[in-house]
Design a protein around this motif. Structure first.
Motif, PDB file in Angstrom:
ATOM      1  N   VAL A   1      19.535  -8.430  36.446  1.00 21.46           N
ATOM      2  CA  VAL A   1      19.738  -9.305  35.980  1.00 21.46           C
ATOM      3  C   VAL A   1      19.969  -8.583  34.406  1.00 21.46           C
ATOM      4  N   SER A   2      21.679  -8.886  34.505  1.00 24.45           N
ATOM      5  CA  SER A   2      22.093  -8.087  32.600  1.00 24.45           C
ATOM      6  C   SER A   2      22.611  -8.960  32.108  1.00 24.45           C
ATOM      7  N   VAL A   3      22.278  -8.644  30.254  1.00 24.21           N
ATOM      8  CA  VAL A   3      22.811  -9.474  29.534  1.00 24.21           C
ATOM      9  C   VAL A   3      23.624  -8.657  28.734  1.00 24.21           C
ATOM     10  N   ASP A   4      24.607  -8.903  28.292  1.00 25.48           N
ATOM     11  CA  ASP A   4      26.228  -8.519  27.527  1.00 25.48           C
ATOM     12  C   ASP A   4      25.651  -9.254  25.927  1.00 25.48           C
ATOM     13  N   ILE A   5      25.770  -8.913  25.531  1.00 26.09           N
ATOM     14  CA  ILE A   5      25.396  -9.031  23.735  1.00 26.09           C
ATOM     15  C   ILE A   5      26.854  -8.712  23.336  1.00 26.09           C
ATOM     16  N   THR A   6      27.026 -10.295  22.245  1.00 20.45           N
ATOM     17  CA  THR A   6      28.718 -10.579  21.530  1.00 20.45           C
ATOM     18  C   THR A   6      28.547 -10.603  20.411  1.00 20.45           C
ATOM     19  N   THR A   7      29.471  -9.838  19.240  1.00 21.91           N
ATOM     20  CA  THR A   7      29.366 -10.656  18.144  1.00 21.91           C
ATOM     21  C   THR A   7      30.500 -11.042  17.612  1.00 21.91           C
ATOM     22  N   SER A   8      31.462 -11.577  18.423  1.00 22.99           N
ATOM     23  CA  SER A   8      32.924 -12.019  18.523  1.00 22.99           C
ATOM     24  C   SER A   8      32.757 -13.086  18.796  1.00 22.99           C
ATOM     25  N   LEU A   9      34.133 -14.530  18.790  1.00 19.00           N
ATOM     26  CA  LEU A   9      33.848 -15.470  20.001  1.00 19.00           C
ATOM     27  C   LEU A   9      35.355 -15.417  20.605  1.00 19.00           C
ATOM     28  N   GLY A  10      35.767 -15.926  21.504  1.00 14.90           N
ATOM     29  CA  GLY A  10      37.031 -16.109  21.982  1.00 14.90           C
ATOM     30  C   GLY A  10      38.367 -16.040  20.839  1.00 14.90           C
ATOM     31  N   HIS A  11      38.012 -16.779  20.070  1.00 17.57           N
ATOM     32  CA  HIS A  11      39.004 -17.536  18.911  1.00 17.57           C
ATOM     33  C   HIS A  11      38.959 -17.023  17.352  1.00 17.57           C
ATOM     34  N   THR A  12      37.831 -16.054  17.181  1.00 19.69           N
ATOM     35  CA  THR A  12      37.321 -15.892  16.382  1.00 19.69           C
ATOM     36  C   THR A  12      36.702 -13.518  16.037  1.00 19.69           C
ATOM     37  N   ALA A  13      36.837 -13.321  15.340  1.00 22.20           N
ATOM     38  CA  ALA A  13      36.189 -12.504  14.838  1.00 22.20           C
ATOM     39  C   ALA A  13      35.429 -12.107  13.944  1.00 22.20           C
ATOM     40  N   ASP A  14      35.826 -13.177  13.116  1.00 24.56           N
ATOM     41  CA  ASP A  14      34.974 -13.252  12.149  1.00 24.56           C
ATOM     42  C   ASP A  14      33.757 -12.871  11.398  1.00 24.56           C
ATOM     43  N   PRO A  15      33.507 -12.048  11.082  1.00 23.93           N
ATOM     44  CA  PRO A  15      31.595 -12.263  10.653  1.00 23.93           C
ATOM     45  C   PRO A  15      31.139 -13.517   9.970  1.00 23.93           C
ATOM     46  N   ALA A  16      32.543 -14.276   9.382  1.00 22.26           N
ATOM     47  CA  ALA A  16      31.568 -15.609   8.601  1.00 22.26           C
ATOM     48  C   ALA A  16      31.956 -16.608   9.688  1.00 22.26           C
TER      49      ALA A  16
END
Length: 299
Positions: free
Chosen positions: A181-196
């Motif tokens: 099982v693989s888990v991929d952690i991301t901190t952005s979305l397809g439409h925004t990487a803005d932390p807010a």
């Protein structure tokens, strides 16, 4: 960049295999409405259709359609058996991944880490009956400040092998069908990487019921999920992404109103891809207004 200063983008190039029987079959599978199969799909053409569906990760949808929506299909008993096995194997695969995701999310919640499940696992409820959406890993969204904590939690739960990306972790399961099982952690979305914007999306999460009673996972609110999926479709045109976007858009007609200034460019480009390939399905572009990506949670 504010969308008001940019022209509406043209639709990107067509999806892979955009012509011929394969494309006709894939459009049939992506359309969530009960529509007739392509007239040329007979026993002799199943090989080409199966190849197209496998490449597009839609083979479970094809199997279910052939088993339940094609009374005229001339399928042998062996063919029906194989198709049924494909659907059952996918159900077991999905159940295992859902259980792993629940385990991870519960620990993150105890550490006060907001999280949302993205992509394939988050969309399985859109593919009844039997959660026919295929996927390969668990995609989780966290805030940038919580990335290290999330990776530490994965290590504590046995996810110690690095996968394809820097923030992907794997562990062996001992299961013959799904050995890892693989888990991929991301901190952005397809439409925004803005932390807010990411924090706002995490504050709007909803819960999705799992295959077993009592299991729930946090997923993006429907509008956030649609924007994310459309942006991903614009960046990489795939039939599975087309199917996800179509189901998300149809699940809430309010998401299909007149476009406004706040819709990001990639979202509009993804909508163009969706409308190009399913022009009779989607009436118009997504609603803007106080939608996702504005930085403030919905009230």
């Amino acid at each position: 960049m504010n969308a008001t200063t940019m022209p509406i983008p043209a639709a990107p190039p067509g999806l892979p295999g955009a012509a011929g029987l394969g494309a006709a079959v894939l459009r049939w599978l992506c359309d969530p409405r009960p529509v007739a199969a392509p007239a040329e799909l007979d026993s002799a053409a199943l090989g080409a259709a199966l190849q197209a569906a496998i490449d597009a990760k839609l083979v479970c949808l094809l199997a279910d359609h052939l088993l339940h929506n094609r009374a005229d299909a001339d399928l042998s008993r062996a063919m029906c058996s194989v198709l049924g096995q494909i659907v059952r194997a996918n159900a077991l695969h999905n159940r295992l991944h859902y259980g792993e995701a629940v385990r991870i999310v519960e620990v993150l919640a105890r550490r006060d880490v907001p999280v949302a499940v993205l992509n394939g696992l988050a969309y399985t409820n859109l593919y009844p009956p039997g959660r026919l959406r295929q996927f390969t890993d668990i995609d989780l969204l966290v805030g940038a400040a919580d990335l290290d904590t999330a990776l530490d939690v994965l290590a504590e739960l046995g996810f110690t092998d690095q996968g394809r990306g820097a923030h992907t972790r794997r562990r062996a399961t001992g299961d013959a069908l799904t050995p890892t099982v693989s888990v991929d952690i991301t901190t952005s979305l397809g439409h925004t990487a803005d932390p807010a914007g990411v924090r706002a999306a995490l504050a709007r999460t909803e819960t999705s019921d799992g295959p077993d009673a009592g299991e729930q996972l946090p997923v993006l609110a429907r509008a956030d999920a649609l924007w994310h999926t459309l942006a991903r479709l614009a960046a990489r045109s795939r039939w599975s992404g087309l199917a996800d976007a179509a189901r998300l858009a149809l699940a809430d007609p309010a998401l299909s109103r007149e476009v406004g200034a706040e819709v990001p460019e990639l979202v509009r480009a993804g909508w163009a891809v969706l409308h190009t390939h399913l022009p009779d399905l989607i009436p118009g572009p997504p609603v803007a207004g106080d939608g996702p990506g504005r930085g403030e949670p919905a009230r």
